[in-house]
Design a protein around this motif. Structure first.
Motif, PDB file in Angstrom:
ATOM      1  N   LEU A 361       1.224  -1.292  -0.437  1.00  0.00           N
ATOM      2  CA  LEU A 361      -0.029  -0.192  -0.323  1.00  0.00           C
ATOM      3  C   LEU A 361       0.674   1.211  -0.209  1.00  0.00           C
ATOM      4  CD1 LEU A 361      -2.220  -1.331   2.677  1.00  0.00           C
ATOM      5  CD2 LEU A 361      -2.766  -1.388   0.498  1.00  0.00           C
ATOM      6  N   SER A 362       0.354   2.316  -0.498  1.00  0.00           N
ATOM      7  CA  SER A 362       1.225   3.887  -0.766  1.00  0.00           C
ATOM      8  C   SER A 362      -0.024   4.577  -0.018  1.00  0.00           C
ATOM      9  CB  SER A 362       1.027   4.158  -1.610  1.00  0.00           C
ATOM     10  OG  SER A 362       1.478   5.328  -1.857  1.00  0.00           O
ATOM     11  N   LEU A 363       0.887   5.317   1.120  1.00  0.00           N
ATOM     12  CA  LEU A 363       0.075   6.182   2.310  1.00  0.00           C
ATOM     13  C   LEU A 363       1.216   7.282   2.197  1.00  0.00           C
ATOM     14  CD1 LEU A 363      -2.146   6.029   4.846  1.00  0.00           C
ATOM     15  CD2 LEU A 363      -0.227   6.301   6.094  1.00  0.00           C
ATOM     16  N   THR A 364       0.519   8.349   1.487  1.00  0.00           N
ATOM     17  CA  THR A 364       0.928  10.134   0.824  1.00  0.00           C
ATOM     18  C   THR A 364      -0.446  10.940   1.821  1.00  0.00           C
ATOM     19  OG1 THR A 364       0.965   9.149  -2.041  1.00  0.00           O
ATOM     20  CG2 THR A 364       1.046  11.503  -1.804  1.00  0.00           C
ATOM     21  N   ASN A 365       1.224  11.507   2.300  1.00  0.00           N
ATOM     22  CA  ASN A 365       0.004  13.303   3.315  1.00  0.00           C
ATOM     23  C   ASN A 365      -0.154  14.340   2.044  1.00  0.00           C
ATOM     24  OD1 ASN A 365      -0.350  14.808   4.841  1.00  0.00           O
ATOM     25  ND2 ASN A 365       1.549  15.320   5.853  1.00  0.00           N
ATOM     26  N   GLN A 366      -1.239  14.845   1.754  1.00  0.00           N
ATOM     27  CA  GLN A 366      -1.099  15.654   0.337  1.00  0.00           C
ATOM     28  C   GLN A 366      -1.340  17.191   1.323  1.00  0.00           C
ATOM     29  OE1 GLN A 366      -2.978  13.354  -2.800  1.00  0.00           O
ATOM     30  NE2 GLN A 366      -4.601  13.660  -1.530  1.00  0.00           N
ATOM     31  N   THR A 367      -1.438  17.497   2.667  1.00  0.00           N
ATOM     32  CA  THR A 367      -1.298  18.455   3.592  1.00  0.00           C
ATOM     33  C   THR A 367       0.058  18.661   3.553  1.00  0.00           C
ATOM     34  OG1 THR A 367      -1.424  17.152   5.481  1.00  0.00           O
ATOM     35  CG2 THR A 367      -3.380  17.763   4.477  1.00  0.00           C
ATOM     36  N   GLU A 368      -0.064  20.447   4.526  1.00  0.00           N
ATOM     37  CA  GLU A 368       1.561  20.983   4.997  1.00  0.00           C
ATOM     38  C   GLU A 368       1.258  20.485   6.109  1.00  0.00           C
ATOM     39  OE1 GLU A 368       3.265  22.043   2.378  1.00  0.00           O
ATOM     40  OE2 GLU A 368       1.577  21.798   0.663  1.00  0.00           O
ATOM     41  N   ARG A 369       1.138  19.788   7.043  1.00  0.00           N
ATOM     42  CA  ARG A 369       1.256  19.167   8.238  1.00  0.00           C
ATOM     43  C   ARG A 369       1.425  17.856   8.295  1.00  0.00           C
ATOM     44  NH1 ARG A 369      -3.859  19.411   7.893  1.00  0.00           N
ATOM     45  NH2 ARG A 369      -5.659  18.009   8.823  1.00  0.00           N
ATOM     46  N   THR A 370       2.459  17.403   9.304  1.00  0.00           N
ATOM     47  CA  THR A 370       3.001  15.661   9.838  1.00  0.00           C
ATOM     48  C   THR A 370       1.395  15.685  10.494  1.00  0.00           C
ATOM     49  OG1 THR A 370       4.997  16.531   9.764  1.00  0.00           O
ATOM     50  CG2 THR A 370       4.261  14.363  10.954  1.00  0.00           C
ATOM     51  N   LEU A 371       1.213  14.484   9.528  1.00  0.00           N
ATOM     52  CA  LEU A 371      -0.136  13.608   9.755  1.00  0.00           C
ATOM     53  C   LEU A 371       0.437  11.932  10.202  1.00  0.00           C
ATOM     54  CD1 LEU A 371      -2.289  14.168   6.830  1.00  0.00           C
ATOM     55  CD2 LEU A 371      -2.626  15.093   9.583  1.00  0.00           C
ATOM     56  N   GLY A 372      -0.689  11.884  11.502  1.00  0.00           N
ATOM     57  CA  GLY A 372       0.087  10.546  11.965  1.00  0.00           C
ATOM     58  C   GLY A 372       0.008  10.943  13.947  1.00  0.00           C
ATOM     59  N   PRO A 373       0.717   9.585  14.463  1.00  0.00           N
ATOM     60  CA  PRO A 373       0.453   8.181  14.190  1.00  0.00           C
ATOM     61  C   PRO A 373      -0.642   7.230  12.644  1.00  0.00           C
ATOM     62  CG  PRO A 373       1.133   8.357  16.099  1.00  0.00           C
ATOM     63  CD  PRO A 373       0.948   9.623  15.705  1.00  0.00           C
ATOM     64  N   PHE A 374      -0.895   6.230  12.691  1.00  0.00           N
ATOM     65  CA  PHE A 374      -1.456   5.673  12.141  1.00  0.00           C
ATOM     66  C   PHE A 374      -2.112   4.456  12.576  1.00  0.00           C
ATOM     67  CE2 PHE A 374      -0.543   8.590   8.616  1.00  0.00           C
ATOM     68  CZ  PHE A 374      -1.320   9.697   8.968  1.00  0.00           C
ATOM     69  N   GLU A 375      -3.240   3.453  12.331  1.00  0.00           N
ATOM     70  CA  GLU A 375      -3.492   2.241  12.580  1.00  0.00           C
ATOM     71  C   GLU A 375      -4.348   1.451  11.316  1.00  0.00           C
ATOM     72  OE1 GLU A 375      -6.338   1.719  15.930  1.00  0.00           O
ATOM     73  OE2 GLU A 375      -4.710   1.888  17.205  1.00  0.00           O
TER      74      GLU A 375
END
Length: 453
Positions: A361-375
Motif C-alpha cells: 500500500l502507498s500512503l501519501t500525506n497531501q497536506t502541509e503538516r505532519t499527520l499520524g501516527p496511524f492504525e
C-alpha cells in the motif's frame, strides 16, 4: 430592405433605410420543367407518330438544344427525360438570388448592414450627425458616430450611405438603433431615431459527456464526448473543432481511423478537409482523451479544480460565410482533495488458499503538516454474521509512524485468504490516532484464490 419598427414622423426630412449585407443563395429550378419539349405545348400528342410528317418540319419546331436526336430522325418519347447536361441533375440554373430580407441571424456570425439616410423633402439637411448602435439585453455597442465630423449636407433627393459590421456574441432580441441630428430647411435642429429589430438564434448545440475510469490501480483516464448538432437551414462545414484544455490537462482527439493528434501540437497538416454537418438537425461526434499533466510527469494528481476546458469552433456555410463560437467551460467529475491518499500498489499474481501473501500500500500525506501516527485494520462487515474471506494475517491492527507533509510511505500488509475462487480484499481502513479520525476505506480489489496443484 428592412422596415423600421417605429415609423418616423412625417415632418422629418430624413429617413433611414437598412439592408442586411449577406451572400446570395443558389437559384434552383425544377429540372423536369427544363426537360419538357416545346412540342408538348404546340402539337398533338400523336404528331411524332405520323409517318407523312417530314423530319425537317419537326426539327424546326423541336428544342434546338437537342439537334442530335433530330438528325437521327428519332422524335419519340424514348429519350425525352434523359439528362443531357450534368447541371440539370442539380436543378441549378447558374443564377444567384439576392436576399430579400434580414433572414436568419445566428450567434457567431458577423452582422453586416448597408444603411442609407435619404432626404425625401424639398429642403437641404445640414450638419447631420449620424449614429448607429446595437442594443441587446446586456449592452450597447456603438457602430458609427459622426459627432466629430458631421455630414455637411444632404441635398433634396440625395442620400448618405454607410456600412456597419458587428460580431454577434449574444442570443436573443437585438435592436439596430439609427439616429440623425440635423438642421432642416427652417434651421430648426431636429432629432430622428429609428429602430430595426431582429432576433439572434443559436446555429448549433454542443452536448458533452464526461466519463472517467481507472485503467490501472493508480492512474485514471477521462474521456470527453462532444455531439455537435446543426440547427440552421444550411449545411455547416466545420473548419475547426478544437478542445482547449485547462492548464492541468492534456487533450488528445481520438479518430475513427485509429489516428490521434494532440490538440496543443505545434505541427498540423497543411490542409484538413472540413467536416460536413447537414442542415436541419445533422450531427457529428467528437471524442477526446484527457489526461492530467501532473500524472504524466509523475507528480501525483491534479489540484481540486474540475474544469476541463472549452471548445473553439469555426465553420462556413454553403457560400463561405464564416462563423465562430466558443463554448463555456466544461466541467468534469469534481475532484476532492484528501488529506491522506491511500491506494493499493500491487498484489501477488498467484494467491494460494490459506497461504499468507503480501500486498503493498502507498500512503501519501497531501497536506502541509505532519499527520499520524496511524492504525491500519480491516473494518467489520455490515452485519455481524458477514464473514471476511480475506483478512489480515497476524496482529489485526498495524501501527504506522507519522508521515511528514507532502511525503509518502510504503506499507507491507500480510494477508491470508480462507476461501477458493474470486474473492475481494475489502474494508482496509486508516485511522489517525492523534486526531481520532477515520479515513474512507480502500476501494475493493478482486483476487483469485487457487489451491496448490
Amino acid at each position: 430592405m428592412s422596415s423600421p419598427q417605429d415609423n418616423s414622423p412625417s415632418h422629418h426630412s430624413l429617413a433611414f433605410r437598412v439592408m442586411r449585407l449577406c451572400r446570395p443563395s443558389f437559384h434552383a429550378e425544377d429540372a423536369v420543367l427544363r426537360l419538357l419539349d416545346p412540342l408538348d405545348l404546340l402539337a398533338a400528342e400523336d404528331l411524332l407518330d405520323d409517318p407523312a410528317l417530314p423530319a425537317e418540319s419537326v426539327h424546326r419546331l423541336s428544342d434546338p438544344a437537342t439537334p442530335d436526336a433530330a438528325a437521327a430522325g428519332d422524335f419519340t418519347f424514348r429519350d425525352r427525360f434523359q439528362i443531357r447536361n450534368p447541371v440539370d441533375a442539380m436543378s441549378l440554373s447558374g443564377l444567384l438570388v439576392l436576399p430579400q430580407s434580414f433572414g436568419n441571424i445566428y450567434l457567431g456570425e458577423t452582422f453586416s448592414s448597408y444603411i442609407s439616410v435619404n432626404n425625401s423633402s424639398k429642403f437641404e439637411a445640414r450638419d447631420v450627425i449620424i449614429k448607429a448602435e446595437i442594443q441587446t439585453e446586456r449592452q450597447r455597442i456603438l457602430l458609427l458616430d459622426t459627432t466629430k465630423s458631421p455630414v455637411e449636407s444632404i441635398r433634396s433627393g440625395g442620400r448618405y450611405d454607410f456600412i456597419v459590421e458587428h460580431d454577434v456574441k449574444e442570443l436573443g432580441p437585438h435592436t439596430l438603433v439609427c439616429s440623425a441630428l440635423y438642421n432642416d430647411g427652417d434651421s430648426e435642429r431636429k432629432y430622428l431615431p429609428q429602430f430595426f429589430k431582429f432576433v439572434v438564434n443559436n446555429p448549433l448545440s454542443v452536448r458533452t459527456k464526461v466519463t472517467s475510469f481507472n485503467y490501472c490501480i493508480t492512474l485514471e483516464n477521462t474521456y470527453l464526448e462532444a455531439c455537435i448538432e446543426n440547427h440552421t437551414k444550411s449545411n455547416l462545414y466545420m473548419d475547426q473543432v478544437e478542445f482547449d484544455p485547462a492548464p492541468q490537462w492534456i487533450a488528445t482527439r481520438l479518430e475513427g481511423d485509429n489516428y490521434s493528434s494532440d490538440t496543443n501540437s505545434k505541427t498540423r497538416g497543411i490542409f484538413t478537409p472540413p467536416v460536413l454537418i447537414r442542415a436541419g438537425g445533422g450531427i457529428y461526434n467528437y471524442l477526446y482523451l484527457i489526461k492530467s499533466t501532473l500524472e504524466e510527469s509523475g507528480q501525483g494528481k491534479a489540484d481540486g479544480s474540475s474544469i476541463l476546458g472549452k471548445f473553439q469552433i469555426t465553420w462556413r456555410t454553403n457560400l463561405g460565410e464564416p462563423g465562430r463560437l466558443q463554448t463555456q467551460q466544461i466541467y468534469g467529475t469534481p475532484i476532492t482533495q484528501k488529506d491522506i491518499d491511500m491506494h493499493l500498489l500491487d498484489v501477488p499474481p498467484v494467491i494460494i488458499l490459506e497461504r499468507p501473501f503480501q500486498v503493498h500500500l502507498s500512503l501519501t500525506n497531501q497536506t502541509e503538516r505532519t499527520l499520524g501516527p496511524f492504525e491500519v485494520s480491516i473494518s467489520p462487515g455490515i452485519t455481524s454474521s458477514e464473514e471476511k474471506m480475506v483478512m489480515i494475517n497476524g496482529i489485526q491492527k498495524l501501527m504506522l509512524p507519522p508521515v511528514e507533509a507532502s511525503n509518502s510511505s510504503i506499507i507491507d500488509l500480510n494477508m491470508i485468504a480462507t476461501k477458493l475462487g474470486v474473492q475481494k480484499i475489502s474494508g482496509i481502513t486508516l485511522f489517525d490516532v492523534r486526531e481520532k479520525k477515520s479515513y474512507e476505506p480502500l476501494p475493493d480489489v478482486e483476487i483469485f484464490v487457487d489451491i496448490i496443484s
